[in-house]
Design an enzyme around this catalytic site. Structure first.
Site, short mmCIF file in Angstrom:
data_model
loop_
_atom_site.label_atom_id
_atom_site.label_comp_id
_atom_site.label_asym_id
_atom_site.label_seq_id
_atom_site.Cartn_x
_atom_site.Cartn_y
_atom_site.Cartn_z
N LYS A 1 0.87 -1.18 0.00
CA LYS A 1 0.00 0.00 0.00
C LYS A 1 0.90 1.23 0.00
O LYS A 1 1.95 1.23 0.67
CB LYS A 1 -0.86 -0.06 1.26
CG LYS A 1 -1.88 1.04 1.39
CD LYS A 1 -2.67 0.84 2.69
CE LYS A 1 -3.85 1.79 2.78
NZ LYS A 1 -4.70 1.49 3.95
N SER B 1 -9.54 1.28 2.65
CA SER B 1 -8.69 2.08 1.80
C SER B 1 -7.59 1.27 1.09
O SER B 1 -6.99 1.78 0.15
CB SER B 1 -8.04 3.18 2.64
OG SER B 1 -7.23 2.60 3.66
N SER C 1 -9.65 -1.18 6.84
CA SER C 1 -9.07 -1.01 5.50
C SER C 1 -8.29 -2.19 4.93
O SER C 1 -7.94 -2.17 3.76
CB SER C 1 -8.18 0.22 5.46
OG SER C 1 -8.97 1.35 5.35
N1 GLN Z 1 -12.96 3.17 5.88
C1 GLN Z 1 -12.52 3.63 7.16
C2 GLN Z 1 -12.25 5.10 7.11
O1 GLN Z 1 -12.51 5.68 6.13
C3 GLN Z 1 -11.33 2.85 7.60
C4 GLN Z 1 -10.08 3.36 7.01
C5 GLN Z 1 -8.89 2.55 7.39
O2 GLN Z 1 -8.98 1.51 8.01
N2 GLN Z 1 -7.73 3.08 7.04
O3 GLN Z 1 -11.79 5.67 8.03
#
Ligand code: GLN
Length: 478
Positions: free
Chosen positions: A81, A156, A180
């Site tokens: 990532k 994400s 994410s």
């Molecule tokens: N989708 C969640 C957010 O937008 C989790 C994001 C993540 O785990 N980095 O915060």
């Protein structure tokens, strides 16, 4: 289904390398070709290090020829990532503000994977600074779900999950602050492991919310997740929250059926309530039935404060994120504009560099931390967070693991939720509690959905008991 591809597991790769029936360079070429062939459509990579990968693959082949011992991860084709640093490669975290940044050092996980002799193919697309559930917040491009390219891959770490599902890489590392790793894994039909807070070093991961962030693997099988986890977990002095004595056993990737069958499974009723699609509930119930038929002890349990997890998260996370992102101002980190008054420079750099979701969270975080609101929001949220953790502890006196769905719905259409942040935030209601409590959790694809959109089930475990959730997952997988 032309974007899906079954690929070699880690043990298939290392076995073939040991037998001399596979060359790392062949495998690397195969994967680079795959990227070239489909990534224009999928959008999983922000950066592909073709020359670096080929050169290293050649070097590895020579080392193997001259007697290098092949380990469990040797020759694996890997991507990271884009928030995880790999020295010498750009690292943008999906943000325009870091468009010119090249990592000058390795994250601890990158260092550990280098020791394992993996081949790095490049960096994966992601929601800007890991904020999002669909990858639509990347400042660069969309990621499409390889199961249906009109749909989002989750987020994400959506680029990483899509890269694994489509056979571009053997495995990827993502980060999970509120889901994410697990949510995109579930939506792309692959395995995603969020590790216990403190088990895998965060050094070299661009922070979103430091008390919630964890790095973990996205793989095609639970066994592979266990092998990667074993390689990246363990203490480092470079991360103040890294736990000192981990004691994970060497054979965490080997299924011990007898021991596994002793695990008591809890099913928390709050995770099967309103907002979770019927298709998902039914599907996860087939998994629970599987374990029941196999003779596992299964018990309904209750975690009544689950409904507060999302509101608590959207106070704690933006508070920490707003603080962490203060460093991106174009003076210390980030692209710099012209030569004017420092405040103007600051506002312009951040104004142009950050996208709308990042700005929304900075505003929210700054608000909940400001004098007069700190007690009402931030402090209260921290107290509720403690209650949520205590409820898990209590339930874990009774059962060893919990099984739930990973996401409330399957992958939705691109654009379907992007205009409605609240609806988007609901994507993580089932994954956020594990981050608030710091416990490990894994998402595993439910079987038998070959021609349908993937569904993931989640197993949560006690702190530092990755072994439990991994072995229960391997039991299902075998
Ligand atoms: N989708 C969640 C957010 O937008 C989790 C994001 C993540 O785990 N980095 O915060």
């Amino acid at each position: 289904m032309k974007y899906l591809k079954k690929q070699k597991s880690l043990s298939e790769i290392s076995d073939s390398l040991k037998r001399g029936t596979l060359k790392v360079s062949e495998l690397t070429k195969e994967h680079l070709n795959r990227i070239e062939e489909i990534d224009e459509q999928i959008g999983a990579f922000l950066n592909v290090d073709k020359n670096g990968a080929l050169a290293y693959a050649d070097q590895l082949d020579k080392e193997i020829e001259s007697g290098l011992e092949v380990g469990p991860l040797t020759g694996a084709q890997v991507s990271l990532k884009d928030a995880i640093l790999l020295r010498g490669l750009p690292s943008t975290a999906g943000s325009k503000i870091l468009r010119d940044y090249v990592a000058s050092y390795d994250a601890t996980v990158s260092e550990r994977l280098k020791e394992q002799k993996v081949v790095f193919l490049g960096k994966n697309n992601m929601d800007e600074f890991a904020m999002g559930s669909s990858n639509e917040n990347s400042a660069y491009k969309l990621v499409k779900n390889p199961h249906d390219i009109e749909r989002i891959p989750g987020g994400s770490s959506g680029g990483s999950a899509a890269a694994v599902a489509s056979g571009m890489v053997t495995f990827a590392l993502g980060s999970d602050t509120g889901g994410s790793i697990r949510q995109p894994a579930a939506m792309c039909g692959v395995v995603g492991l969020k590790t216990t807070y403190g088990s895998v070093p965060r050094y070299g991961l661009m922070a979103m919310a430091s008390s919630l962030d964890q790095i973990g693997p996205i793989t095609t099988s639970v066994k592979d997740a266990a092998l990667v986890f074993r390689a990246i977990a363990g203490h480092t002095d470079k991360d103040g929250t890294s736990y000192p004595n981990l004691g994970y056993s060497e054979d965490i990737s080997i299924l011990n059926e007898e021991k596994t069958k002793k695990l008591k499974i809890g099913v928390p009723k709050e995770y099967f309530g309103e907002g979770i699609s019927d298709e998902i509930k039914e599907s996860v119930n087939t998994v629970i039935d599987f374990y029941r038929k196999e003779g596992f002890e299964i018990k309904e349990v209750s975690l009544p404060s689950t409904k507060y997890a999302l509101p608590v998260y959207y106070i704690v996370m933006p508070a920490e994120a707003s603080t962490n992102l203060a460093r991106y101002d174009g003076l210390r980190y980030g692209t710099r504009g012209g030569e004017e008054d420092v405040l103007v420079t600051y506002m312009r750099n951040r104004g142009e560099g950050f996208g709308p979701e990042v700005k929304r969270r900075i505003a929210l975080g700054t608000f909940v931390l400001s004098a007069g609101y700190y007690d009402a929001y931030y402090l209260r949220a921290q107290k509720v967070r403690a209650v949520i953790s205590q409820e898990f502890e209590k339930v874990f006196e009774d059962v060893d693991v919990l099984i739930t769905p990973t996401t409330p719905t399957t992958a939705f259409k691109i654009g379907e939720k992007s205009g409605n942040p609240l609806e988007m935030y609901m994507s993580d209601i089932l994954t956020i509690p594990a981050n608030l409590a710091g416990i490990p959790a894994i998402s595993i694809p439910v079987k038998g959905r070959e021609d349908k959109l993937p569904i993931g089930f989640q197993i949560m475990g006690k702190h530092f008991r990755e072994e439990d959730i991994l072995s229960l997952g391997m039991y299902y997988e075998r």
